[in-house]
Design an enzyme around this catalytic site. Structure first.
Site, mmCIF file in Angstrom:
data_model
loop_
_atom_site.group_PDB
_atom_site.id
_atom_site.type_symbol
_atom_site.label_atom_id
_atom_site.label_comp_id
_atom_site.label_asym_id
_atom_site.label_seq_id
_atom_site.Cartn_x
_atom_site.Cartn_y
_atom_site.Cartn_z
ATOM 1 N N HIS A 265 -5.163 -1.023 -3.775
ATOM 2 C CA HIS A 265 -4.891 -0.511 -2.428
ATOM 3 C C HIS A 265 -3.408 -0.664 -2.085
ATOM 4 C CE1 HIS A 265 -4.849 0.036 1.912
ATOM 5 N NE2 HIS A 265 -4.213 -1.118 1.976
ATOM 6 N N HIS B 212 0.270 1.993 -0.406
ATOM 7 C CA HIS B 212 1.456 1.691 0.400
ATOM 8 C C HIS B 212 2.789 1.961 -0.281
ATOM 9 C CE1 HIS B 212 -0.444 -0.273 3.881
ATOM 10 N NE2 HIS B 212 -1.297 -0.830 3.043
ATOM 11 N N GLU C 83 -2.113 2.578 8.056
ATOM 12 C CA GLU C 83 -3.336 2.508 7.260
ATOM 13 C C GLU C 83 -4.175 3.791 7.301
ATOM 14 O OE1 GLU C 83 -4.067 0.370 5.055
ATOM 15 O OE2 GLU C 83 -2.932 -1.418 5.584
ATOM 16 N N SER D 221 -5.987 5.370 -0.674
ATOM 17 C CA SER D 221 -6.572 4.577 -1.762
ATOM 18 C C SER D 221 -8.096 4.619 -1.745
ATOM 19 C CB SER D 221 -6.082 3.125 -1.675
ATOM 20 O OG SER D 221 -6.584 2.498 -0.508
HETATM 21 FE FE FE Z 1 -3.098 -1.779 3.651
#
Ligand code: FE
Ligand code: PHE
Length: 293
Positions: free
Chosen positions: A146, A151, A192, A211
C-alpha cells in the site's frame, strides 16, 4: 568468552534471514529510532513475500490505465522492481533527484507528531512488512505494498510533493490547536481516497484506492457513492469508514487546485468546523457540488 558473549547477546539482527519482518514490532531489538524509523531489513523478506508483492503489483498495474490519474501512470515505473519488493535505497536514488523527497522505513502506523514531523522534513514513512497471501485482497492496516504502490509514485510529482510537506507542517500546527481529527479527515478524503477530474474523465489519485483491487474500479465507475467537489470545510465535517468502500468521494481538478484550497490558514476553519455538527460518511447536503461518474 568474548566471542561467545558477542554471539549470544544483542547483535542487532532481531530475526533470521528466513523469517518475515514482524508487523507491529516497535522494539525490533533496538533498531527503531526515536523518530520511529528503522532499517528496511531487506534480508528478512521471504521468497513468498517477494512473490506476493509481484502478484499484487501485476494485478494493480493492469488496473491503472483509464482509472488512475495521468501523473500516477507517468510516475509508476520510477518505483523500479516489479517482481520483488524494491529496496528503499534504490527508490530514494531516483526520488531525491526528482523532488528531494526520501522514503524511510517504519514498523507500522506511527503517532501523529512523528508522522507529521517526517512529512514536514520531506521524508515519507513506508511500512516495511508485507501482508500475508491470505490478505491479498484486503488488509486493514497499511503494509509495504500500500505505502509504496499507493503513495510513492505521486511523490515524484513536484506539486503533490510540496503539498505533502505542507500537510506535515499543517499537521504539527493542527496538533497544537487540537484539530488533528479535522485534518485527518482531509488526509483521508484526499491523499487516501481522492478522485481527480481529468480531461478524459474521473481518475483516482488516493493511495487507498490506487492500491486496492476492487475500489479502483468502484470509485471511478459505480453509481452508488456520492462524488462531491472538494471543499475542505465539508470534508472536515465528514466522518469516514475504514472497513468498507467509501460512501463519498471528494473530487479535485488538479494537484494545483488541492494545493491552493489547502494553502489558507486553517485556524478559523477548525473553529468553524468544531462548532458545526458532524456529517455521516454518506451524507448529502443541498449545497454539495455533485459530480457524475
Ligand atoms: Fe496510506
Ligand atoms: N494551510 C493549512 C493550515 O494553515 C496547512 C495545510 C497545508 C493543511 C496543506 C493541509 C494541507 O493549517
Amino acid at each position: 568468552m568474548n566471542t561467545v558473549h558477542k554471539a549470544t547477546s544483542a547483535v542487532p539482527t532481531s530475526y533470521g534471514a528466513s523469517e518475515r519482518p514482524p508487523r507491529g514490532d516497535y522494539a525490533r531489538a533496538g533498531q527503531v529510532h526515536a523518530d520511529y524509523t528503522c532499517p528496511q531489513n531487506y534480508a528478512a523478506y521471504t521468497e513468498q513475500d517477494h512473490d506476493t508483492y509481484r502478484r499484487l503489483y501485476e494485478r494493480q498495474a493492469a488496473l491503472v490505465p483509464g482509472l488512475a490519474c495521468d501523473e500516477f501512470i507517468a510516475a509508476l515505473p520510477a518505483l523500479g522492481a516489479k517482481d520483488r519488493i524494491p529496496r528503499f535505497e534504490d527508490i530514494n536514488a531516483r526520488l531525491y533527484k526528482a523532488t528531494r523527497w526520501e522514503i524511510v522505513a517504519v514498523p507500522g502506523l506511527i503517532p501523529e507528531v512523528p508522522f507529521f514531523t517526517l512529512l514536514a522534513n520531506r521524508k515519507f514513512p513506508v511500512t516495511d512488512w508485507l501482508r500475508t497471501p491470505a490478505e491479498f485482497d484486503y488488509i486493514v492496516e497499511p503494509d509495504v505494498f500500500h505505502d509504496l504502490f499507493g503513495h510513492v509514485p505521486l511523490l515524484f510529482n513536484p506539486v503533490y510533493a510540496n503539498h505533502i510537506q505542507d500537510y506535515g507542517k499543517g499537521g504539527l500546527k493542527a496538533f497544537g490547536l487540537g484539530a488533528c481529527e479535522q485534518l485527518s479527515r482531509l488526509y483521508w478524503y484526499t491523499i487516501e481516497f481522492g478522485l481527480m477530474r481529468q480531461t478524459n474523465g474521473l481518475r483516482a489519485y488516493g493511495a487507498g484506492i490506487l492500491s486496492s483491487g476492487g475500489e479502483l474500479q468502484y470509485s471511478v465507475h459505480s453509481e452508488k457513492p456520492n462524488r462531491i467537489a472538494l471543499s475542505p470545510e465539508r470534508v472536515m465535517r465528514t466522518r469516514y469508514k475504514i472497513d468498507s468502500y467509501q460512501q463519498t468521494y471528494f473530487v479535485i481538478d488538479s494537484f494545483q487546485q488541492l494545493f491552493d484550497l489547502t494553502a489558507p490558514d486553517f485556524t478559523p476553519l477548525y473553529q468553524r468546523v468544531k462548532a458545526q455538527s458532524e456529517l455521516a460518511a454518506d451524507a448529502r447536503l443541498p449545497e454539495d457540488a455533485t459530480i457524475a461518474p
